[in-house]
Write an enzyme that holds these catalytic residues in place. Structure first.
Site, short mmCIF file in Angstrom:
data_model
loop_
_atom_site.label_atom_id
_atom_site.label_comp_id
_atom_site.label_asym_id
_atom_site.label_seq_id
_atom_site.Cartn_x
_atom_site.Cartn_y
_atom_site.Cartn_z
N HIS A 249 0.84 -1.20 0.00
CA HIS A 249 0.00 0.00 0.00
C HIS A 249 0.87 1.25 0.00
O HIS A 249 0.58 2.22 -0.69
CB HIS A 249 -0.88 0.04 1.25
CG HIS A 249 -1.89 -1.06 1.34
ND1 HIS A 249 -1.80 -2.09 2.24
CD2 HIS A 249 -3.03 -1.28 0.63
CE1 HIS A 249 -2.84 -2.89 2.10
NE2 HIS A 249 -3.60 -2.44 1.13
N GLU B 68 -1.38 -4.19 -8.88
CA GLU B 68 -1.52 -5.25 -9.89
C GLU B 68 -1.64 -6.63 -9.27
O GLU B 68 -1.89 -7.60 -9.97
CB GLU B 68 -0.32 -5.21 -10.86
CG GLU B 68 -0.41 -4.02 -11.81
CD GLU B 68 0.81 -3.89 -12.72
OE1 GLU B 68 1.80 -4.62 -12.52
OE2 GLU B 68 0.75 -3.02 -13.61
N SER C 28 0.42 -8.88 1.21
CA SER C 28 -1.04 -8.92 1.30
C SER C 28 -1.43 -8.70 2.76
O SER C 28 -0.72 -9.17 3.66
CB SER C 28 -1.55 -10.29 0.84
OG SER C 28 -2.86 -10.51 1.31
#
Ligand code: PAF
Length: 281
Positions: free
Chosen positions: A37, A148, A185
Site C-alpha cells: 500500500h 496489480e 497482502s
C-alpha cells in the site's frame, strides 16, 4: 494529515482544494496497510497535490462472512504509516456512512468478472464496484491507484471507468514482494510462521514457471504449476489460469496473445492468497 469519517466533511474539504486547481489522488484500501500500500501511496503523493487514502473494510465485497469477520482492522497503525507518507486525508467512514441503505446497484462486466475470482467469489466484484464507484463519486479524484496483485480487480475497474464513464486516470502499480518472493497482502498477517514458509511455494512456483515456459507449451506450463502446488505441503490450489491480460480469458497457446498473465489462488491453511506473473507483454 487529517482523519475524516463523514462524506460531507471530506466533500467540503475537497471542493475547496479543487476550486484552487489542486489535483487529487485517491488510494482505495481496506486498511491493514503494508509496504505494498505504501508504494501506491508514495506514487500518489508524488503525482498529485492532495492525496486521499480510504481505509474501509467493505462488507459488500465479502461473500464469506467469516472472511469479513477475520479481516484485520488496524486504523491507528495505518494512520501512523500514512502520516509518514505525506497523505492529506485518511477517509475512514463507518458502514452506516457508506451504506445508509443497502446498495442495490448491480455491476456486470462479463466476461471479465465471470472468470477466476468472479467464479469462486460470486458477488465479490459487484461489491468492489459498488464501493469503488461510491468513492469515485465522493472524492472525484484526478487519479486513482490500484495494485496489480489484484490483477482481475484492476481490469474490471478500468472497464467500469471506461463504461460509466468516470473522468479518472487509473494507475496500476506493480506487485510488491518480500525479499523471499511472497507477494505482500493484508492476509499474510493471518499466516502462522509455518504457513508463511509454505506460502513461499506460491511465488517460487510462479517464478520457476517463467523459465519452464520458455521450453514448454502453455498447457504443459499450466500443469507444471498445478502439480507443484498440489505437491507442496499445506497448500490447496483453487485455480491457476493463464489468460490474456486484457480480456482475462484463458488461452490455449502462447501465440494467441501478446499479453499473457498467469493468475493463481491458493489456500494456505484457511488463508486465501492470490498472486500473478506476467509471461508476455
Ligand atoms: O483491493 C482492495 O483492497 C479493495 O478491493 C478495494 C479496492 C479497496 C475496495 O474495497
Amino acid at each position: 494529515m487529517e482523519l475524516i469519517q463523514t462524506i460531507s466533511r471530506l466533500r467540503s474539504e475537497l471542493d475547496k482544494l479543487r476550486s484552487e486547481g489542486k489535483t487529487i489522488g485517491l488510494v482505495p484500501t481496506m486498511g491493514a496497510l503494508h509496504a505494498g500500500h505504501a508504494s501506491l501511496v508514495e506514487r500518489a503523493v508524488g503525482e498529485n497535490d492532495v492525496v486521499v487514502v480510504s481505509d474501509f473494510v467493505n462488507p459488500t465485497q465479502f461473500n464469506d462472512k467469516n472472511d469479513l469477520a477475520k479481516y484485520p482492522r488496524t486504523l491507528e497503525a495505518d494512520c501512523d504509516l500514512l502520516a509518514k507518507c505525506g497523505v492529506t486525508f485518511v477517509f475512514a467512514p463507518s458502514v452506516e456512512e457508506m451504506y445508509p441503505e443497502p446498495d442495490t446497484r448491480s455491476f456486470s462486466y462479463a466476461p471479465l468478472d465471470t472468470v477466476m475470482e468472479g467464479k469462486y467469489r460470486p458477488g465479490h466484484f459487484n461489491g468492489v464496484c459498488q464501493v469503488v464507484s461510491k468513492l469515485f463519486l465522493i472524492v472525484n479524484p484526478t487519479r486513482a491507484y490500484f495494485g496489480e496483485k489484484d490483477f482481475q480487480q484492476l481490469a474490471i475497474i478500468r472497464e467500469m471507468v471506461r463504461s460509466y464513464p468516470f473522468n479518472i486516470e487509473i494507475v496500476g502499480c506493480p506487485i510488491v514482494r518480500e525479499a523471499d518472493g511472497l507477494a505482500l497482502s493484508s492476509r499474510n498477517a493471518r499466516l502462522s510462521g509455518g504457513e508463511r514458509k509454505q506460502a513461499l511455494q506460491i511465488s517460487a512456483t510462479l517464478f520457476a514457471s517463467l523459465d519452464y515456459a520458455k521450453e514448454h507449451s502453455l498447457a504443459e506450463t499450466k500443469r507444471f504449476v498445478e502439480d507443484r502446488i498440489a505437491q507442496a505441503d499445506g497448500l490447496r490450489l483453487e485455480y491457476f489460469e493463464i489468460v490474456d491480460g486484457n480480456t482475462l480469458q484463458s488461452l490455449g497457446e502462447w501465440n494467441e496473445s501478446d499479453y499473457v498473465v498467469g493468475c493463481i489462488t491458493v489456500f494456505c491453511g484457511d488463508v486465501r492468497l492470490i498472486d500473478n506473473i506476467k509471461y508476455k507483454g
